[in-house]
Scaffold this motif. Structure first.
Motif, PDB file in Angstrom:
ATOM      1  N   THR A 131     -40.668   3.923  38.086  1.00 54.49           N
ATOM      2  CA  THR A 131     -39.273   4.174  38.444  1.00 54.49           C
ATOM      3  C   THR A 131     -38.510   2.867  38.426  1.00 54.49           C
ATOM      4  OG1 THR A 131     -40.157   5.777  40.003  1.00 54.49           O
ATOM      5  CG2 THR A 131     -37.828   5.299  40.158  1.00 54.49           C
ATOM      6  N   HIS A 134     -34.721   1.158  39.318  1.00 52.60           N
ATOM      7  CA  HIS A 134     -33.386   1.349  39.898  1.00 52.60           C
ATOM      8  C   HIS A 134     -32.442   0.285  39.372  1.00 52.60           C
ATOM      9  CE1 HIS A 134     -34.550   4.029  43.308  1.00 52.60           C
ATOM     10  NE2 HIS A 134     -35.716   3.531  43.027  1.00 52.60           N
ATOM     11  N   GLY A 135     -31.257   0.695  38.984  1.00 57.28           N
ATOM     12  CA  GLY A 135     -30.249  -0.278  38.586  1.00 57.28           C
ATOM     13  C   GLY A 135     -29.490  -0.746  39.813  1.00 57.28           C
ATOM     14  N   PHE A 136     -28.714  -1.803  39.674  1.00 52.23           N
ATOM     15  CA  PHE A 136     -27.927  -2.285  40.799  1.00 52.23           C
ATOM     16  C   PHE A 136     -26.753  -1.350  41.046  1.00 52.23           C
ATOM     17  CE2 PHE A 136     -29.225  -6.517  42.247  1.00 52.23           C
ATOM     18  CZ  PHE A 136     -30.267  -6.754  41.373  1.00 52.23           C
ATOM     19  N   ALA A 137     -26.550  -1.010  42.297  1.00 54.37           N
ATOM     20  CA  ALA A 137     -25.480  -0.070  42.626  1.00 54.37           C
ATOM     21  C   ALA A 137     -24.104  -0.653  42.328  1.00 54.37           C
ATOM     22  CB  ALA A 137     -25.569   0.317  44.098  1.00 54.37           C
ATOM     23  N   GLU A 174     -25.978   5.174  42.487  1.00 54.97           N
ATOM     24  CA  GLU A 174     -27.292   5.247  41.866  1.00 54.97           C
ATOM     25  C   GLU A 174     -27.211   5.249  40.343  1.00 54.97           C
ATOM     26  OE1 GLU A 174     -27.114   8.747  44.262  1.00 54.97           O
ATOM     27  OE2 GLU A 174     -25.298   8.115  43.228  1.00 54.97           O
ATOM     28  N   LEU A 190     -30.617   5.253  37.915  1.00 56.28           N
ATOM     29  CA  LEU A 190     -32.038   4.958  37.868  1.00 56.28           C
ATOM     30  C   LEU A 190     -32.702   5.809  36.796  1.00 56.28           C
ATOM     31  CD1 LEU A 190     -33.908   7.414  39.553  1.00 56.28           C
ATOM     32  CD2 LEU A 190     -32.238   6.717  41.210  1.00 56.28           C
ATOM     33  N   ASN A 236     -36.761   7.254  35.486  1.00 58.23           N
ATOM     34  CA  ASN A 236     -38.138   7.432  35.905  1.00 58.23           C
ATOM     35  C   ASN A 236     -38.965   7.892  34.714  1.00 58.23           C
ATOM     36  OD1 ASN A 236     -40.301   7.744  37.765  1.00 58.23           O
ATOM     37  ND2 ASN A 236     -39.966   9.946  37.705  1.00 58.23           N
ATOM     38  N   ALA A 280     -31.005   9.369  36.136  1.00 54.49           N
ATOM     39  CA  ALA A 280     -30.092   9.887  37.147  1.00 54.49           C
ATOM     40  C   ALA A 280     -28.912   8.941  37.317  1.00 54.49           C
ATOM     41  CB  ALA A 280     -30.824  10.037  38.482  1.00 54.49           C
TER      42      ALA A 280
END
Lengths: 322, 70
Positions: free
Chosen positions: A272, A274-277, A295, A297, A299, A313
């Motif tokens: 997974t 995650h990108g920076f918000a 969000e 991100l 996966n 997402a």
């Protein structure tokens, strides 16, 4: 970045070394944006390899934000006052509403018309240096394609630059209920496998330490592991936190695929990211906003036979990922 | 569901950080968020709730770049 490997107690050495090799990123404090537009910087870093930069501690829905993409584009996401003072050409934010309060300015640093003597370059430099100097703390990273020359550390030695290593945490989860998945059954098959949405939610539960076995009498939570599932004795969870560049994630992905080269008990594993918000862009160069959440991100679910599921997402103020 | 009440799941609760993850149906988000904001007293003790992160995806809650500590 997190990855979860069911039926794994100890991490294979090759994965351990890939994680150790994730590399440093840098925090440069009080860096003026015009320094990123300087031709010495562009020639030393932007044109050689992939250079990444993102302003630190700036909220995309409130403050001015800047980001440098590996393709050489500098993106400035500024509020209305700053835009008017800066005087550079941009366009209104896609997530503006009737009254435009946010503008996006894109400067292509590698464009042929951006050479040191051009009108365009001089205007940009003047705007960022004299008209409205913008200064931020930047998170930076550079993927060097083997070229010789200075490093970010030596280039910004007169600024307050700090080298940071991503934080890595390992944990072994015991007696974990894992959904049964079949790679070609995306919707799941009743009593045979779970759907992609069920997996996505289950993974969220595991990474947030939500308890998976809820008795019907429990009044606190009604969440339980999707059926059908199997009880797995142990699972390995690793989380890496920091400013991690895609090149390193690809290396990690390749090593995770190699995990299945030898026969393993696990049927699948997940990765997974995650990108920076508060990043001004997500997915290629689509504008990213923060509505109730920032969000962005993705996966990967990689199966034993090297089939994979990719789930992406995004939040409200985002474009659909490609 | 009873009357106008909303079913809410408490997915996790961590005493150390006094933080929890709640789950509610999306049409109930505003109601829940407002209720938490306006809750100032519990059993005669003052209290306040701060919402750190919201998302339709549980997975998104496992990473919050706004809380990145360098």
């Amino acid at each position: 970045v997190s990855f979860l490997i069911p039926e794994c107690g100890l991490l294979p050495e090759v994965l351990k070394s890939t994680i150790a090799d994730v590399g440093e990123y840098y925090l440069v404090r009080n860096l003026s944006v015009h320094e990123l537009v300087a031709h010495e910087f562009i020639d030393a870093f932007v044109k050689k390899g992939s250079c990444y930069a993102l302003t630190h501690n700036t909220k995309i829905d409130q403050d001015n934000t800047a980001a440098l993409l590996p393709n050489g584009k500098l993106i400035l996401s500024v509020d209305k006052d700053t835009y008017e003072e800066l005087g550079l050409q941009g366009h209104p934010s896609r997530y503006s509403g009737k009254k435009v309060m946010r503008y996006i300015i894109t400067i292509d640093l590698t464009d042929s018309s951006f050479h040191p003597d051009s009108k365009k370059y001089n205007r940009v430099l003047w705007a960022l240096k004299e008209k409205k100097p913008l200064e931020f703390d930047f998170l930076m990273a550079w993927y060097n394609t083997g070229a010789e020359g200075s490093t970010l550390m030596s280039y910004f030695s007169k600024n307050q630059i700090q080298a940071l290593k991503p934080k890595v945490t390992f944990s072994t989860l015991k007696d974990l209920q894992c959904p049964v998945l079949q790679s070609n059954e995306l919707q799941g098959k009743p009593d045979e496998s779970c759907s992609t949405e069920e997996l996505f939610e289950w993974l969220g539960a595991v990474l947030n330490q939500v308890s998976l076995d809820n008795k019907s009498s429990s009044f606190l939570s009604t969440y339980c592991c999707p059926q059908p599932n199997t009880m797995v004795e142990k699972a390995f969870l690793c989380t890496i936190t920091g400013f991690i560049i895609p090149e390193k994630i690809i290396q990690l992905l390749e090593q995770l695929c190699c995990y299945f080269v030898e026969p393993k008990l696990a049927y699948w594993l997940t990765l997974t990211v995650h990108g920076f918000a508060d990043s001004p862009v997500s997915w290629r160069e689509n504008e990213h906003g923060f509505h109730k959440g920032g969000e962005n991100l993705y996966n990967f679910v990689i199966f034993r036979n090297l089939d994979y599921w990719l789930q992406m997402a995004v939040g409200t103020n985002d474009d659909c990922p490609p | 569901q009873v009357g106008a009440a909303l079913p809410v799941d408490v997915l996790t609760y961590e005493e150390k950080t006094l933080s929890a993850i709640l789950r509610v149906i999306s049409s109930g988000l505003v109601k829940l968020w407002s209720a938490l904001t306006l809750l100032g007293f519990y059993q005669n003790r003052r209290c306040a709730f701060r919402v750190l992160q919201t998302s339709p995806f549980l997975l998104a809650l496992s990473g919050n770049s706004r809380e990145l500590v360098l």
